[in-house]
Scaffold this motif. Structure first.
Motif, PDB file in Angstrom:
ATOM      1  N   UNK A 222       0.809  -1.217   0.000  1.00  0.00           N
ATOM      2  CA  UNK A 222       0.000   0.000   0.000  1.00  0.00           C
ATOM      3  C   UNK A 222       0.841   1.265   0.000  1.00  0.00           C
ATOM      4  N   UNK A 223       1.974   1.222   0.694  1.00  0.00           N
ATOM      5  CA  UNK A 223       2.728   2.454   0.920  1.00  0.00           C
ATOM      6  C   UNK A 223       4.088   2.500   0.237  1.00  0.00           C
ATOM      7  N   UNK A 224       4.580   1.380  -0.252  1.00  0.00           N
ATOM      8  CA  UNK A 224       5.881   1.372  -0.928  1.00  0.00           C
ATOM      9  C   UNK A 224       5.952   2.332  -2.123  1.00  0.00           C
ATOM     10  N   UNK A 225       4.917   2.388  -2.977  1.00  0.00           N
ATOM     11  CA  UNK A 225       5.006   3.310  -4.128  1.00  0.00           C
ATOM     12  C   UNK A 225       5.200   4.763  -3.715  1.00  0.00           C
ATOM     13  N   UNK A 226       4.670   5.134  -2.544  1.00  0.00           N
ATOM     14  CA  UNK A 226       4.725   6.529  -2.127  1.00  0.00           C
ATOM     15  C   UNK A 226       6.026   6.881  -1.412  1.00  0.00           C
ATOM     16  N   UNK A 227       6.941   5.933  -1.406  1.00  0.00           N
ATOM     17  CA  UNK A 227       8.279   6.232  -0.932  1.00  0.00           C
ATOM     18  C   UNK A 227       9.137   6.847  -2.022  1.00  0.00           C
ATOM     19  N   UNK A 228       8.651   6.801  -3.259  1.00  0.00           N
ATOM     20  CA  UNK A 228       9.349   7.393  -4.400  1.00  0.00           C
ATOM     21  C   UNK A 228       8.956   8.865  -4.502  1.00  0.00           C
ATOM     22  N   UNK A 229       9.942   9.715  -4.715  1.00  0.00           N
ATOM     23  CA  UNK A 229       9.703  11.165  -4.671  1.00  0.00           C
ATOM     24  C   UNK A 229       8.677  11.608  -5.705  1.00  0.00           C
TER      25      UNK A 229
ATOM     26  N   UNK B 138      -7.279   9.667  -6.026  1.00  0.00           N
ATOM     27  CA  UNK B 138      -5.878   9.911  -6.369  1.00  0.00           C
ATOM     28  C   UNK B 138      -4.980   8.849  -5.754  1.00  0.00           C
ATOM     29  N   UNK B 139      -5.185   8.571  -4.470  1.00  0.00           N
ATOM     30  CA  UNK B 139      -4.361   7.575  -3.771  1.00  0.00           C
ATOM     31  C   UNK B 139      -4.524   6.195  -4.408  1.00  0.00           C
ATOM     32  N   UNK B 140      -5.778   5.755  -4.570  1.00  0.00           N
ATOM     33  CA  UNK B 140      -6.021   4.427  -5.120  1.00  0.00           C
ATOM     34  C   UNK B 140      -5.597   4.342  -6.591  1.00  0.00           C
ATOM     35  N   UNK B 141      -5.823   5.438  -7.333  1.00  0.00           N
ATOM     36  CA  UNK B 141      -5.434   5.439  -8.732  1.00  0.00           C
ATOM     37  C   UNK B 141      -3.934   5.303  -8.913  1.00  0.00           C
ATOM     38  N   UNK B 142      -3.172   6.029  -8.117  1.00  0.00           N
ATOM     39  CA  UNK B 142      -1.712   5.917  -8.190  1.00  0.00           C
ATOM     40  C   UNK B 142      -1.239   4.533  -7.744  1.00  0.00           C
ATOM     41  N   UNK B 143      -1.916   3.987  -6.737  1.00  0.00           N
ATOM     42  CA  UNK B 143      -1.546   2.658  -6.244  1.00  0.00           C
ATOM     43  C   UNK B 143      -1.785   1.599  -7.311  1.00  0.00           C
ATOM     44  N   UNK B 144      -2.957   1.630  -7.926  1.00  0.00           N
ATOM     45  CA  UNK B 144      -3.279   0.661  -8.983  1.00  0.00           C
ATOM     46  C   UNK B 144      -2.349   0.860 -10.180  1.00  0.00           C
ATOM     47  N   UNK B 145      -2.097   2.104 -10.520  1.00  0.00           N
ATOM     48  CA  UNK B 145      -1.219   2.400 -11.649  1.00  0.00           C
ATOM     49  C   UNK B 145       0.184   1.851 -11.422  1.00  0.00           C
ATOM     50  N   UNK B 146       0.671   1.952 -10.205  1.00  0.00           N
ATOM     51  CA  UNK B 146       2.022   1.479  -9.867  1.00  0.00           C
ATOM     52  C   UNK B 146       2.121  -0.035  -9.994  1.00  0.00           C
ATOM     53  N   UNK B 147       1.145  -0.749  -9.447  1.00  0.00           N
ATOM     54  CA  UNK B 147       1.220  -2.208  -9.417  1.00  0.00           C
ATOM     55  C   UNK B 147       0.788  -2.853 -10.731  1.00  0.00           C
ATOM     56  N   UNK B 148      -0.113  -2.214 -11.458  1.00  0.00           N
ATOM     57  CA  UNK B 148      -0.608  -2.797 -12.705  1.00  0.00           C
ATOM     58  C   UNK B 148      -0.011  -2.147 -13.938  1.00  0.00           C
ATOM     59  N   UNK B 149       0.839  -1.137 -13.727  1.00  0.00           N
ATOM     60  CA  UNK B 149       1.533  -0.454 -14.813  1.00  0.00           C
ATOM     61  C   UNK B 149       0.546   0.130 -15.833  1.00  0.00           C
TER      62      UNK B 149
END
Length: 300
Positions: free
Chosen positions: A4-11, A233-244
């Motif tokens: 859930x939170x790993x993607x948001x460790x990237x600047x 925004x949060x869920x969209x970025x999360x899904x985008x990160x994991x599903x490319x």
């Protein structure tokens, strides 16, 4: 939890999150009035009408925000001018300006192959490319939008529900309409760089519409829309990160998904309530008497 939170460790994802949240807050303020006044077509026309300004700004190496703002302002002035004609409906004027501005923009873009990347970013946004100065611009836009909504709240409420009453109360409905156009223009111009013009309505329309099905006051719609937009925004970025997937499109899709969930839940709740109401008012012969259920009016 790490997923859930790993993607948001990237600047750059952090900046995208903050940018999306700021856009959500701006769109919640403007989008509430767009939904209440039925101005979705106008907002769509405003967003696409920015293309000539963006294309010319890119051609001459100027600020895309400035070009978008000037084109959107010209669109707003044109809509206001044509709206005063007694022989043309407002939708007709909006449609003509929409097609005209979009056509001019496409003509400008078609003369240069170098616009391909810029046009893609214009249409679909570049949320992962948000920079620190973009966050500053969005913060300023949010402050202006909040100040405009606060100062014009009474006039906007009267205009949304009864423009004749607004005139009677001396609230200058034409001025209020112009201020409302400016508010929508601000939201569209501030948001297009993040989610793109084709997707800006995912945040401008869907969250307020979803909350309007349940809320009983305008501030509640704005607050709920801000929460749903930020969650999208949060869920969209999360899904985008994991599903490319494309980040901007995913954010908009999540926002629209929230609306349909809300609409289905509201329909089921309404059906259940009406059924219970009918059953409770049936007579001794078993024939139900359908009595209208009281509705709580929307308050300011």
């Amino acid at each position: 939890m790490e997923a859930l939170f790993d993607p948001f460790g990237v600047v750059f994802v952090q900046r995208a999150l903050w940018g999306g949240i700021l856009v959500s807050l701006i769109c919640a303020i403007a989008g509430t009035w767009v939904v209440l006044r039925g101005m979705a077509f106008l907002g769509d026309a405003m967003s696409h009408g920015m293309l000539p300004g963006v294309a010319l700004a890119s051609l001459f190496g100027q600020s895309l925000f400035l070009g978008a703002a000037l084109a959107a302002a010209a669109m707003a002035v044109g809509v206001t001018a044509l709206g005063r004609s007694s022989r043309l409906s407002q939708d007709t004027g909006i449609g003509l300006l929409f097609v005209g501005m979009l056509s001019v923009g496409v003509i400008i873009v078609s003369h240069s192959a170098s616009f391909a990347v810029d046009l893609t970013a214009f249409l679909f946004g570049d949320v992962l490319g948000v920079r620190e100065r973009d966050l500053v611009h969005l913060g300023i836009a949010l402050a202006v939008a909040a100040a405009t909504a606060f100062a014009g709240h009474r006039a906007f409420v009267a205009l949304a529900f009864d423009s004749r009453k607004a005139h009677t109360l001396g609230l200058a409905p034409r001025l209020a309409h112009g201020a409302l156009l400016g508010l929508v223009t601000l939201a569209v111009v501030a948001s297009f760089h993040v989610v793109g013009t084709l997707l800006v309505f995912g945040l401008l329309i869907a969250p307020p519409a979803a909350v309007a099905l349940w809320a009983r006051s305008i501030p509640m719609i704005m607050a709920g829309a801000a929460v749903l937009g930020s969650a999208s925004t949060f869920l969209g970025l999360l899904v985008s990160w994991h599903w490319e997937t494309a980040a901007g499109a995913t954010i908009a899709a999540v926002a629209v998904g929230f609306f349909f969930v809300s609409a289905i839940a509201a329909a089921l709740t309404s059906h259940s309530t009406r059924r219970d109401g009918v059953e409770s008012t049936g007579d001794t012969a078993g024939t139900p008497h359908r009595t209208p259920l009281p509705e709580r009016p929307l308050t300011s």
